[in-house]
Design a protein around this motif. Sequence first.
Motif, PDB file in Angstrom:
ATOM      1  N   UNK A 110       0.780  -1.062  -0.027  1.00 49.74           N
ATOM      2  CA  UNK A 110       0.016  -0.019  -0.032  1.00 49.74           C
ATOM      3  C   UNK A 110       0.730   1.420   0.031  1.00 49.74           C
ATOM      4  N   UNK A 111       2.124   1.199   0.656  1.00 49.53           N
ATOM      5  CA  UNK A 111       2.668   2.499   0.830  1.00 49.53           C
ATOM      6  C   UNK A 111       3.237   3.021  -0.466  1.00 49.53           C
ATOM      7  N   UNK A 112       3.692   1.971  -1.279  1.00 46.26           N
ATOM      8  CA  UNK A 112       4.365   2.090  -2.601  1.00 46.26           C
ATOM      9  C   UNK A 112       3.361   2.726  -3.499  1.00 46.26           C
ATOM     10  N   UNK A 113       2.063   2.199  -3.411  1.00 49.29           N
ATOM     11  CA  UNK A 113       0.933   2.853  -4.390  1.00 49.29           C
ATOM     12  C   UNK A 113       0.497   4.167  -3.926  1.00 49.29           C
ATOM     13  N   UNK A 114       0.604   4.336  -2.697  1.00 47.56           N
ATOM     14  CA  UNK A 114       0.367   5.665  -2.192  1.00 47.56           C
ATOM     15  C   UNK A 114       1.354   6.843  -2.601  1.00 47.56           C
ATOM     16  N   UNK A 115       2.535   6.383  -2.434  1.00 46.77           N
ATOM     17  CA  UNK A 115       3.670   7.344  -2.822  1.00 46.77           C
ATOM     18  C   UNK A 115       3.376   7.455  -4.325  1.00 46.77           C
ATOM     19  N   UNK A 116       3.232   6.507  -5.077  1.00 44.99           N
ATOM     20  CA  UNK A 116       3.053   6.304  -6.620  1.00 44.99           C
ATOM     21  C   UNK A 116       1.728   7.530  -6.973  1.00 44.99           C
ATOM     22  N   UNK A 117       0.734   7.376  -6.404  1.00 44.99           N
ATOM     23  CA  UNK A 117      -0.635   8.042  -6.543  1.00 44.99           C
ATOM     24  C   UNK A 117      -0.195   9.760  -6.416  1.00 44.99           C
ATOM     25  N   UNK A 118       0.555   9.814  -5.371  1.00 41.90           N
ATOM     26  CA  UNK A 118       0.990  11.314  -5.002  1.00 41.90           C
ATOM     27  C   UNK A 118       1.924  11.943  -5.660  1.00 41.90           C
ATOM     28  N   UNK A 119       2.528  11.085  -6.648  1.00 41.73           N
ATOM     29  CA  UNK A 119       3.533  11.338  -7.639  1.00 41.73           C
ATOM     30  C   UNK A 119       5.092  11.591  -7.118  1.00 41.73           C
ATOM     31  N   UNK A 120       5.248  10.982  -6.018  1.00 37.06           N
ATOM     32  CA  UNK A 120       6.575  11.072  -5.330  1.00 37.06           C
ATOM     33  C   UNK A 120       7.298   9.549  -5.251  1.00 37.06           C
ATOM     34  N   UNK A 121       6.790   8.361  -6.153  1.00 37.40           N
ATOM     35  CA  UNK A 121       7.108   7.259  -5.716  1.00 37.40           C
ATOM     36  C   UNK A 121       8.587   7.125  -6.229  1.00 37.40           C
ATOM     37  N   UNK A 122       9.413   7.804  -7.152  1.00 34.69           N
ATOM     38  CA  UNK A 122      10.555   7.551  -7.424  1.00 34.69           C
ATOM     39  C   UNK A 122      11.469   8.128  -6.105  1.00 34.69           C
ATOM     40  N   UNK A 123      11.071   9.251  -5.600  1.00 31.73           N
ATOM     41  CA  UNK A 123      11.652   9.941  -4.495  1.00 31.73           C
ATOM     42  C   UNK A 123      11.480   8.874  -3.222  1.00 31.73           C
ATOM     43  N   UNK A 124      10.266   8.245  -3.266  1.00 31.68           N
ATOM     44  CA  UNK A 124      10.294   7.519  -2.014  1.00 31.68           C
ATOM     45  C   UNK A 124      11.412   6.200  -2.128  1.00 31.68           C
ATOM     46  N   UNK A 125      11.326   5.715  -3.348  1.00 29.02           N
ATOM     47  CA  UNK A 125      12.116   4.239  -3.613  1.00 29.02           C
ATOM     48  C   UNK A 125      13.629   4.754  -3.538  1.00 29.02           C
ATOM     49  N   UNK A 126      14.164   6.233  -3.951  1.00 25.77           N
ATOM     50  CA  UNK A 126      15.247   6.521  -3.617  1.00 25.77           C
ATOM     51  C   UNK A 126      15.917   6.427  -2.126  1.00 25.77           C
ATOM     52  N   UNK A 127      14.669   6.795  -1.182  1.00 24.99           N
ATOM     53  CA  UNK A 127      15.083   6.840   0.073  1.00 24.99           C
ATOM     54  C   UNK A 127      15.171   5.494   0.735  1.00 24.99           C
ATOM     55  N   UNK A 128      14.498   4.603   0.251  1.00 21.41           N
ATOM     56  CA  UNK A 128      14.444   3.262   0.644  1.00 21.41           C
ATOM     57  C   UNK A 128      15.758   2.487   0.260  1.00 21.41           C
ATOM     58  N   UNK A 129      16.285   2.826  -1.083  1.00 18.91           N
ATOM     59  CA  UNK A 129      17.378   2.324  -1.484  1.00 18.91           C
ATOM     60  C   UNK A 129      18.649   2.647  -0.975  1.00 18.91           C
ATOM     61  N   UNK A 130      18.395   4.110  -0.675  1.00 18.75           N
ATOM     62  CA  UNK A 130      19.553   4.676   0.305  1.00 18.75           C
ATOM     63  C   UNK A 130      19.805   4.088   1.465  1.00 18.75           C
ATOM     64  N   UNK A 131      18.573   3.569   2.241  1.00 21.37           N
ATOM     65  CA  UNK A 131      18.553   3.040   3.549  1.00 21.37           C
ATOM     66  C   UNK A 131      19.191   1.711   3.378  1.00 21.37           C
ATOM     67  N   UNK A 132      18.957   0.988   2.292  1.00 17.12           N
ATOM     68  CA  UNK A 132      19.281  -0.433   2.146  1.00 17.12           C
ATOM     69  C   UNK A 132      20.822  -0.469   1.588  1.00 17.12           C
ATOM     70  N   UNK A 133      21.427   0.699   1.148  1.00 17.67           N
ATOM     71  CA  UNK A 133      22.795   0.715   0.785  1.00 17.67           C
ATOM     72  C   UNK A 133      23.575   0.953   2.108  1.00 17.67           C
ATOM     73  N   UNK A 134      23.246   1.651   2.995  1.00 18.47           N
ATOM     74  CA  UNK A 134      23.852   1.690   4.385  1.00 18.47           C
ATOM     75  C   UNK A 134      23.788   0.355   5.143  1.00 18.47           C
ATOM     76  N   UNK A 135      22.522  -0.181   5.177  1.00 16.63           N
ATOM     77  CA  UNK A 135      22.600  -1.422   5.924  1.00 16.63           C
ATOM     78  C   UNK A 135      23.324  -2.629   5.337  1.00 16.63           C
ATOM     79  N   UNK A 136      23.730  -2.627   3.950  1.00 18.13           N
ATOM     80  CA  UNK A 136      24.465  -3.458   3.365  1.00 18.13           C
ATOM     81  C   UNK A 136      25.755  -3.360   3.574  1.00 18.13           C
ATOM     82  N   UNK A 137      26.190  -2.410   4.143  1.00 19.51           N
ATOM     83  CA  UNK A 137      27.816  -2.143   4.123  1.00 19.51           C
ATOM     84  C   UNK A 137      28.412  -2.773   5.412  1.00 19.51           C
TER      85      UNK A 137
END
Length: 137
Positions: A110-137
């Motif tokens: 649902x959260x991805x769908x909400x961010x996509x509907x609001x037009x901020x899906x790419x920015x949301x995904x970037x924030x999650x990807x940035x978190x993952x990058x730190x967690x994987x170091x």
Amino acid sequence: MITGMGTWDIGHFDNDSAADFSGSLDDALESERENIIRTALTRTIETEEYLDSDEACAVLASAALIAAQCPGGTPVTTAYGPKKPLPVFSPDLRPLAVQALDRVLAPESELVELWDEAGHGPLFRKGVTDLKAVLLT
């Protein structure tokens, strides 16, 4: 940003669900806080049906708190994060957080769908990807 969801910005703690999750960490004994985070991550990883946005917000908050303790992690300084001290988290929470973040980004979230509907899906995904990058170091 997302109407009807109690969200005021795109940060990991900028919504009512994450703020409530932070409050639950503050209300718990310090010795229970890691387990609350572990439970939020595990519950999301095991969710096979539609993932509710509240659960996804708890995962984002949890992952941000874990990442804050990693090399290159950003400290959580928002007023909506936990106020009380957190334990040093067990290193095995990092891969759990990555798995849970993958589930948040997966179909039937649902959260991805909400961010996509609001037009901020790419920015949301970037924030999650940035978190993952730190967690994987």
